[in-house]
Design an enzyme around this catalytic site. Structure first.
Site, short mmCIF file in Angstrom:
data_model
loop_
_atom_site.label_atom_id
_atom_site.label_comp_id
_atom_site.label_asym_id
_atom_site.label_seq_id
_atom_site.Cartn_x
_atom_site.Cartn_y
_atom_site.Cartn_z
N TYR A 1 -1.42 0.06 10.41
CA TYR A 1 -1.76 -0.61 9.14
C TYR A 1 -0.57 -0.57 8.18
CZ TYR A 1 -3.48 -1.12 4.41
OH TYR A 1 -3.60 -1.49 3.10
N THR B 1 0.81 -1.22 0.00
CA THR B 1 0.00 0.00 0.00
C THR B 1 0.85 1.27 0.00
OG1 THR B 1 -1.46 1.31 1.44
CG2 THR B 1 -0.11 -0.31 2.53
#
Ligand code: UDP
Length: 324
Positions: free
Chosen positions: A139, A115
């Site tokens: 995350y 990501t």
């Protein structure tokens, strides 16, 4: 046989459909905690959890897995700040388990859903792959840890991997068979569509005082089919070159929160309530990808470059789903 871990989820299910259309045999591994059984419309299905080694092993015993695409992860920034343990267990430990079983069975090709959250606050726009990786939430941190693990496993065990660093996934299968369905939903586009369809009373804009053209955050929206397509190009690259690498996946164009809302209004031809509220913690003002490397090396080219077309596919999926 391609093992699609998390293939019952949003991006994994689109990859499964595209792989099948291109003639690959697939098996989905998913615990259905966030995915949907009815999204597994292609290939075989193993229901199992990445925290259960025996369940993973039994799937590898049943299928001759040649490569693994790993989509399964918790991916909500705010939740990761509040419940980091959940993220480290699922995203880090779960992936370590998967890699261990791959080693047991001699599987050497791995495509990892990473990501742009691994970059943290951007120092420079557009963001290219050599940008410093300094995540600002658990995350992004869990994804970066796995990128580092993969580098070491390559050196020690000869595992070949591709990290695909997604920007903002959006849109749906243009044939309307699958789409974006999260519980709870936190992403901008499905929430705006829900407001426009009258399923939610309003859409909130998180922050209108950013240093951007209209004060709201700018993101690079990339169609889920283009992401799925990049996985196939990455797989072919691994098979042909046997070389690990990392690639950004975005359109290279930024759209503000207000622009997304206006485009939904235009497509849906409906008005709805928009409420301006404060910033959401951890949101950088602008995230735009430079995907030149994926285009040059993987020969990847996004088919859905225009925001309106991307949103139209999402709108059509939600409309179809609601009329069922
Ligand atoms: N956003 C918003 N209202 C919402 C949800 C999101 O204004 O109800 C904003 C959010 O602050 C961010 C952008 O929309 O700037 C995209 O957020 P999303 O959660 O869809 O994706 P993220 O960028 O966090 O991966």
């Amino acid at each position: 046989m391609i093992l699609i871990v998390g293939g019952a989820g949003y991006i994994g299910s689109h990859a499964n459909k595209l792989l099948t259309q291109k003639g690959f045999e697939t098996v989905v591994y998913d615990n259905l905690s966030r995915g949907h059984r009815d999204f597994v419309k292609w290939g075989d299905f193993c229901e199992g959890d990445l925290l259960n080694m025996q369940q993973i092993r039994s799937c590898f015993e049943s299928y001759r897995v040649e490569a693994v695409m790993h989509f399964s992860a918790f991916c909500l920034v705010e939740e990761s700040v509040q419940q980091p343990e959940k993220y480290y267990l699922n995203n880090v430990m779960g992936t370590l388990n998967l890699l261990q079983i791959m080693r047991e069975f001699g599987v050497k090709h791995f495509i990892f859903s990473s990501t742009c959250a691994t970059y943290g606050f951007p120092e420079k726009i557009p963001i290219s792959e050599d940008h410093p990786q300094l995540p600002i939430n658990p995350y992004g941190q869990t994804k970066l840890i796995i990128e580092q693990v993969l580098k070491d496993y390559d050196r020690a065990y000869g595992l070949k991997y591709i990290n695909l660093r997604y920007f903002n996934a959006a849109g749906a299968d243009p044939e309307g068979e699958i789409g974006e369905r999260h519980h709870p939903e936190t992403h901008l586009l499905p929430l705006v569509i829900s407001a426009a369809m009258g399923l939610k009373p309003e859409i909130k804009i998180f922050g209108t005082d950013y240093p951007t053209r209209d004060g709201t955050c700018i993101r690079d929206y990339i169609h889920v089919i283009d992401l799925a397509d990049a996985h196939i190009q990455a797989l072919q690259y691994l098979v042909n070159q046997n070389q690990s690498d990392s690639f950004n996946l975005g359109n290279g164009t930024g759209h503000s929160v207000r622009e997304v809302i206006e485009t939904v209004r235009k497509i849906g031809k409906r008005d709805f309530k928009v409420v301006e509220t404060g910033r959401r913690e951890g949101d950088p003002p602008v995230l735009i990808s430079s995907s030149r490397k994926a285009m040059e090396t993987l020969k990847w080219k996004p088919q859905y470059e225009d925001l309106e077309t991307i949103i139209e596919t999402a709108w059509n999926w939600h409309k179809k789903r609601l009329s069922l």
